[in-house]
Scaffold this active site. Structure first.
Site, PDB file in Angstrom:
ATOM      1  N   ASP A   1       0.892  -1.171   0.000  1.00 26.27           N
ATOM      2  CA  ASP A   1       0.000   0.000   0.000  1.00 26.27           C
ATOM      3  C   ASP A   1       0.920   1.209   0.000  1.00 26.27           C
ATOM      4  OD1 ASP A   1      -1.535   2.219   0.691  1.00 26.27           O
ATOM      5  OD2 ASP A   1      -2.898   1.047   1.944  1.00 26.27           O
ATOM      6  N   VAL A   2       0.873   2.015  -1.062  1.00 21.48           N
ATOM      7  CA  VAL A   2       1.866   3.091  -1.221  1.00 21.48           C
ATOM      8  C   VAL A   2       1.784   4.148  -0.129  1.00 21.48           C
ATOM      9  CG1 VAL A   2       2.126   2.801  -3.713  1.00 21.48           C
ATOM     10  CG2 VAL A   2       0.409   4.411  -2.827  1.00 21.48           C
TER      11      VAL A   2
ATOM     12  N   TYR B   1      -7.727  15.345  -7.146  1.00 17.54           N
ATOM     13  CA  TYR B   1      -6.943  14.654  -8.185  1.00 17.54           C
ATOM     14  C   TYR B   1      -6.025  15.648  -8.887  1.00 17.54           C
ATOM     15  CZ  TYR B   1      -5.931  11.402 -12.018  1.00 17.54           C
ATOM     16  OH  TYR B   1      -5.299  10.577 -12.921  1.00 17.54           O
TER      17      TYR B   1
ATOM     18  N   LYS C   1      -1.913  15.519  -8.788  1.00 17.12           N
ATOM     19  CA  LYS C   1      -1.170  15.260 -10.030  1.00 17.12           C
ATOM     20  C   LYS C   1      -0.274  16.459 -10.383  1.00 17.12           C
ATOM     21  CE  LYS C   1      -2.497  11.074 -10.772  1.00 17.12           C
ATOM     22  NZ  LYS C   1      -1.524   9.975 -10.681  1.00 17.12           N
TER      23      LYS C   1
ATOM     24  N   THR D   1      -8.741   1.918 -19.151  1.00 19.17           N
ATOM     25  CA  THR D   1      -8.335   1.051 -18.024  1.00 19.17           C
ATOM     26  C   THR D   1      -9.565   0.812 -17.159  1.00 19.17           C
ATOM     27  OG1 THR D   1      -7.882   2.834 -16.450  1.00 19.17           O
ATOM     28  CG2 THR D   1      -6.063   2.217 -17.934  1.00 19.17           C
TER      29      THR D   1
ATOM     30  N   THR E   1     -10.970   4.241 -15.999  1.00 19.33           N
ATOM     31  CA  THR E   1     -11.827   5.005 -16.906  1.00 19.33           C
ATOM     32  C   THR E   1     -13.087   4.215 -17.284  1.00 19.33           C
ATOM     33  OG1 THR E   1     -10.333   4.340 -18.699  1.00 19.33           O
ATOM     34  CG2 THR E   1     -10.094   6.563 -17.840  1.00 19.33           C
TER      35      THR E   1
HETATM   36  P1  NAP Z   1      -6.697   1.712 -12.213  1.00 17.74           P
HETATM   37  O1  NAP Z   1      -7.112   0.857 -13.322  1.00 17.74           O
HETATM   38  O2  NAP Z   1      -7.717   2.166 -11.231  1.00 17.74           O
HETATM   39  O3  NAP Z   1      -5.471   1.038 -11.448  1.00 17.74           O
HETATM   40  C1  NAP Z   1      -4.912   1.714 -10.348  1.00 17.74           C
HETATM   41  C2  NAP Z   1      -4.064   0.768  -9.560  1.00 17.74           C
HETATM   42  O4  NAP Z   1      -3.561   1.490  -8.413  1.00 17.74           O
HETATM   43  C3  NAP Z   1      -4.825  -0.421  -9.068  1.00 17.74           C
HETATM   44  O5  NAP Z   1      -4.048  -1.576  -9.293  1.00 17.74           O
HETATM   45  C4  NAP Z   1      -4.973  -0.151  -7.567  1.00 17.74           C
HETATM   46  O6  NAP Z   1      -4.903  -1.307  -6.795  1.00 17.74           O
HETATM   47  C5  NAP Z   1      -3.729   0.670  -7.288  1.00 17.74           C
HETATM   48  N1  NAP Z   1      -3.830   1.425  -6.036  1.00 17.74           N
HETATM   49  C6  NAP Z   1      -4.776   2.307  -5.667  1.00 17.74           C
HETATM   50  N2  NAP Z   1      -4.504   2.768  -4.430  1.00 17.74           N
HETATM   51  C7  NAP Z   1      -3.354   2.163  -4.025  1.00 17.74           C
HETATM   52  C8  NAP Z   1      -2.568   2.211  -2.868  1.00 17.74           C
HETATM   53  N3  NAP Z   1      -2.891   2.994  -1.812  1.00 17.74           N
HETATM   54  N4  NAP Z   1      -1.453   1.440  -2.801  1.00 17.74           N
HETATM   55  C9  NAP Z   1      -1.111   0.647  -3.832  1.00 17.74           C
HETATM   56  N5  NAP Z   1      -1.825   0.523  -4.957  1.00 17.74           N
HETATM   57  C10 NAP Z   1      -2.947   1.293  -5.057  1.00 17.74           C
HETATM   58  O7  NAP Z   1      -6.024   3.056 -12.787  1.00 17.74           O
HETATM   59  P2  NAP Z   1      -5.174   3.360 -14.116  1.00 17.74           P
HETATM   60  O8  NAP Z   1      -6.074   4.026 -15.067  1.00 17.74           O
HETATM   61  O9  NAP Z   1      -4.401   2.178 -14.526  1.00 17.74           O
HETATM   62  O10 NAP Z   1      -4.211   4.511 -13.551  1.00 17.74           O
HETATM   63  C11 NAP Z   1      -2.864   4.278 -13.189  1.00 17.74           C
HETATM   64  C12 NAP Z   1      -2.194   5.623 -12.955  1.00 17.74           C
HETATM   65  O11 NAP Z   1      -2.287   6.411 -14.150  1.00 17.74           O
HETATM   66  C13 NAP Z   1      -2.851   6.436 -11.843  1.00 17.74           C
HETATM   67  O12 NAP Z   1      -1.863   7.166 -11.140  1.00 17.74           O
HETATM   68  C14 NAP Z   1      -3.741   7.402 -12.626  1.00 17.74           C
HETATM   69  O13 NAP Z   1      -4.000   8.587 -11.914  1.00 17.74           O
HETATM   70  C15 NAP Z   1      -2.876   7.655 -13.839  1.00 17.74           C
HETATM   71  N6  NAP Z   1      -3.610   8.153 -15.004  1.00 17.74           N
HETATM   72  C16 NAP Z   1      -4.571   7.386 -15.591  1.00 17.74           C
HETATM   73  C17 NAP Z   1      -5.239   7.895 -16.702  1.00 17.74           C
HETATM   74  C18 NAP Z   1      -6.310   7.124 -17.435  1.00 17.74           C
HETATM   75  O14 NAP Z   1      -6.959   7.691 -18.311  1.00 17.74           O
HETATM   76  N7  NAP Z   1      -6.522   5.834 -17.123  1.00 17.74           N
HETATM   77  C19 NAP Z   1      -4.909   9.170 -17.182  1.00 17.74           C
HETATM   78  C20 NAP Z   1      -3.938   9.914 -16.549  1.00 17.74           C
HETATM   79  C21 NAP Z   1      -3.278   9.390 -15.470  1.00 17.74           C
HETATM   80  P3  NAP Z   1      -6.102  -1.872  -5.893  1.00 17.74           P
HETATM   81  O15 NAP Z   1      -6.547  -3.072  -6.652  1.00 17.74           O
HETATM   82  O16 NAP Z   1      -5.428  -2.207  -4.618  1.00 17.74           O
HETATM   83  O17 NAP Z   1      -7.146  -0.799  -5.785  1.00 17.74           O
END
Ligand code: NAP
Length: 239
Positions: free
Chosen positions: A54-55, A146, A150, A181, A184
């Site tokens: 857990d980060v 958020y 960021k 993902t 989204t």
């Molecule tokens: P996602 O599908 O929701 O995956 C996020 C991951 O982070 C999950 O595996 C989740 O694990 C983990 N997580 C959440 N809280 C945590 C914690 N306290 N400790 C450790 N792990 C934790 O999101 P994603 O779209 O892949 O996004 C990944 C990154 O890219 C994020 O930083 C997001 O803000 C950034 N981002 C995404 C987008 C987009 O459009 N998708 C755009 C810009 C930036 P759990 O299973 O434990 O919840």
């Protein structure tokens, strides 16, 4: 010969989405990869190592970094990817929601850098990639916490890049646009349609397109790249 042969990498939030694609890409390029997430185990990772992390938890970071050093001897790459979103505008945010988003998106990035940087300095260098967002540089309405976190990740990365530049610890932020993902997928379709409609390339990005940028920043090909913002967004921020 792969681009990351001999390197050891830790990726946070690697259970799904962008983090998982990053872990798979680092592994495919030869890095010994430790994928982490909050779940206690993930049997689906195959050859990729897995650790619970857990980060936002200082003790988790200490345990994982200690274990990785004990087993693999060094840490060359850290990808701070874990992130969560809260959609509320600032006047509707509770203090609990605020602290929750800050703990994961911002404190988690700081803790990760704090735990690995001393080892990277001792071993003569390393590469840290912090996943920010287009919302770290620009805004849409709502999602105040958020945007705050960021934006913080963007400047935390620059500060760390300058602080450790002579010790060869490179730190860069990566700014994805809209990527398909589980995050989204769970958003309101109208939100997704709006962001894609505003994206010049007219489509959503895919996790492997972010992972490709991470591989570059993590590799020695990026040996003169630090303090930069790598934007992978289908042109969104160029407008
Ligand atoms: P996602 O599908 O929701 O995956 C996020 C991951 O982070 C999950 O595996 C989740 O694990 C983990 N997580 C959440 N809280 C945590 C914690 N306290 N400790 C450790 N792990 C934790 O999101 P994603 O779209 O892949 O996004 C990944 C990154 O890219 C994020 O930083 C997001 O803000 C950034 N981002 C995404 C987008 C987009 O459009 N998708 C755009 C810009 C930036 P759990 O299973 O434990 O919840």
């Amino acid at each position: 010969m792969n681009r990351l042969d001999g390197k050891v990498a830790i990726v946070t939030g690697a259970g799904r989405g962008i983090g998982r694609a990053i872990a798979e890409a680092l592994h495919a390029e030869g890095a010994t990869t430790i994928a982490t997430s909050r779940a206690s185990s993930d049997p689906t990772f195959g050859e990729i190592h897995y650790a619970q992390l857990d980060v936002a938890d200082e003790a988790d970071w200490r345990r994982v970094v200690t274990d990785v050093l004990e087993v693999h001897g060094h840490i060359d790459i850290l990808v701070n990817n874990a992130g969560i979103i809260a959609y509320e505008p600032l006047h509707e945010l509770t203090i609990e929601d605020w602290h929750n988003v800050v703990a994961t998106n911002q404190t988690g990035v700081w803790l990760g850098m704090r735990e690995v940087v001393p080892h990277m300095i001792t071993q003569g260098g390393g590469s840290i990639v912090n996943i920010s967002s287009i919302w770290g540089s620009a805004a849409v309405g709502g999602a105040h916490a958020y945007h705050a976190t960021k934006g913080a990740v963007r400047n935390m990365s620059k500060n760390a890049a300058i602080t450790y530049a002579t010790q060869k610890v490179r730190v860069n932020s990566l700014h994805p646009g809209f990527i398909e993902t589980p995050l989204t997928d769970s958003q309101a379709p109208a939100v997704n349609e709006y962001v894609v409609s505003q994206t010049p390339m007219g489509r959503a990005g895919r996790p492997h397109e972010i992972a490709a940028g991470v591989v570059f920043l993590a590799s020695d090909e990026a040996s003169f790249v630090t303090g930069s913002e790598l934007v992978i967004d289908g042109g969104y921020l160029a407008q």
